[in-house]
Structures are given as C-alpha cells and as structure tokens.
Design an enzyme around this catalytic site. Structure first.
Site, PDB file in Angstrom:
ATOM      1  CB  THR A  27      -0.879   0.032   1.270  1.00 32.49           C
ATOM      2  OG1 THR A  27      -0.012   0.131   2.416  1.00 32.49           O
ATOM      3  CG2 THR A  27      -1.731  -1.201   1.400  1.00 32.49           C
ATOM      4  CB  ALA A  60       1.843  -0.548   6.830  1.00 32.96           C
ATOM      5  CB  VAL A  86       8.055  -0.591   8.748  1.00 34.23           C
ATOM      6  CG1 VAL A  86       7.982   0.936   8.838  1.00 34.23           C
ATOM      7  CG2 VAL A  86       7.465  -1.234  10.001  1.00 34.23           C
ATOM      8  CE  LYS A  87       5.741   0.904  -0.455  1.00 40.25           C
ATOM      9  NZ  LYS A  87       4.496   0.983  -1.210  1.00 40.25           N
ATOM     10  CB  ILE A  88      11.424   3.256   5.273  1.00 40.85           C
ATOM     11  CG1 ILE A  88      11.062   2.399   6.486  1.00 40.85           C
ATOM     12  CG2 ILE A  88      12.268   4.466   5.629  1.00 40.85           C
ATOM     13  CD1 ILE A  88      10.720   3.180   7.712  1.00 40.85           C
TER      14      ILE A  88
END
Ligand code: E4P
Length: 222
Positions: A27, A60, A86-88
C-alpha cells in the site's frame, strides 16, 4: 517470483487472495487516500483488516519524514501484526530508520527507489525489500526494467538477501520481464494480475471444445 497486489482496496485484495496466487500486499499513502481511509485509528484498523485477509506480507508506509518520528510510527505499525513490513521512503533519515528496524528484527520495504545507488544503500542498511518504480521511470522515457536488471545483478554479486520488489508495474509485459530478469517480487494492481489470464486462443479453443462436446452429446433421435 512472488506476486503482491498494489492496493488498499479490500475487495480487490480478497479477489486476488481467492485466485490463490497472492503472496502479499503493498500500500502507499495515495492508495489509502483513494479508499477514503483517513485518521490514525482508521488507518491502523485498515492495515489490520488487510493482514487478516492475506496472512502474509503487508507493506504499510510511514507518513513521517524525520528519523525520530519515522521510528515511532514504524514501531507502532510493526506492533499491529507480525506480517507488517514497514515501508520507508528512500531518504537519509529513511536509511537510518531502516538500519534501526533491521537491528530490531523489524522488516522494511524501502520505497521510491529510482537508482541502483539508492537500492545499494537500502540493502546495506538492512532493508528486507527495495521497491524500484518501473512504470514511473518508463513515464519519463527511462527504461525501468534496466534498473531492475542492475539491482538484481548487484545484489547477486554480493549476496545481499534484500529482495528486489518491482513496483509501479503497469501491464502484463512488465510482469513477464520482471520474471525473466529474476526480480524476487512484483507488485501490481488486480487488473494487471488478471490480464495475465487472457489469450484469444484460449478463449476460441475453449469455445470449440465446448461446442464439439455439445455436438457429440446431442440426444440420439429414434
Ligand atoms: C509500490 O509499492 C508503489 O505503491 C506503487 O507500485 C506505485 O505505483 P504507481 O507508480 O502506479 O503509483
């Protein structure tokens, strides 16, 4: 190659999951906004719902851009479900945050990768995935697939375990090219995944099989 679906739409996620070919979900803030998911509580609830549908990796993305805030937000996201990745974003603070999460055993997906150098930095910091954006490079007359090829070669040369997640995949040929090159994962909207089903010879072949079967099985006149 793993298939992720690139959406925050629950119906699309369910449909891809029911096809039996889904390995995860990506996402981003634009996709969440498109579904009208706003406010921290709703956002968290939505990610949890996605995790319950797929039971596999769900990227996310953090909204924060400062290191301290990124790690606070990422820690909260990671606590939601064991499948949260965890999308960074690829920034200096982002690379620092990836290092922090990798030392804590929290998986990360470094997004907005547009060069091999960026991918190398993210891998060195311990990212679980890097997301090079194929379609957005194509949009500016730069071959997105060349970047996938470069990153796959570099990671293979040095044995990085960071997975190459081809993102911004816009059509079936992108998917096939990714698989030929050896990308670990591709993420695409449901329409692109479903487009892989189609071939006119399959449709005409099936119509002929069914017509022949019907002819051969006509009731015999006495
Ligand atoms: C990847 O994770 C991104 O969310 C996504 O693939 C971007 O795709 P787009 O360029 O079609 O917006």
């Amino acid at each position: 190659m793993k298939f992720f679906i690139d959406t925050a739409n629950l119906a699309d996620i369910r449909e891809a999951q029911e096809m039996g070919v889904l390995d995860g979900v990506t996402t981003n803030p634009s996709l969440m906004a498109k579904e009208g998911i706003t406010g921290k509580d709703n956002v968290m609830r939505h990610y949890k719902q996605i995790c319950e549908i797929v039971g596999s990796d769900v990227s996310a993305e953090v909204i924060s851009i400062k290191y301290e805030e990124m790690i606070k937000e990422g820690d909260e996201l990671a606590e939601l479900d064991e499948n949260i990745v965890v999308k960074i974003p690829m920034t200096g603070d982002g690379v620092k945050a990836i290092k922090y999460f990798s030392e804590k055993g929290i998986r990360t997906n470094c997004t907005l990768i547009f060069s091999a150098g960026q991918a190398l930095l993210a891998a060195k910091a311990g990212a679980s995935f890097v997301s090079p954006f194929v379609g957005r490079l194509d949009d500016i007359s730069t071959d997105g697939m060349e970047l996938i090829e470069q990153i796959v070669t570099i990671f293979t040369n040095y044995g990085y375990t960071t997975e190459v997640l081809a993102a911004s995949v816009r059509h079936p040929m992108h998917v096939i090219k990714c698989a030929e090159i050896g990308a670990d994962v591709m993420t695409a909207p449901l329409s692109v995944i479903k487009a892989l089903l189609n071939h006119p010879l399959t449709d005409s072949g099936l119509a002929k099989f069914l017509a022949d079967h019907e002819k051969a099985n006509l009731p015999v006149k006495k």
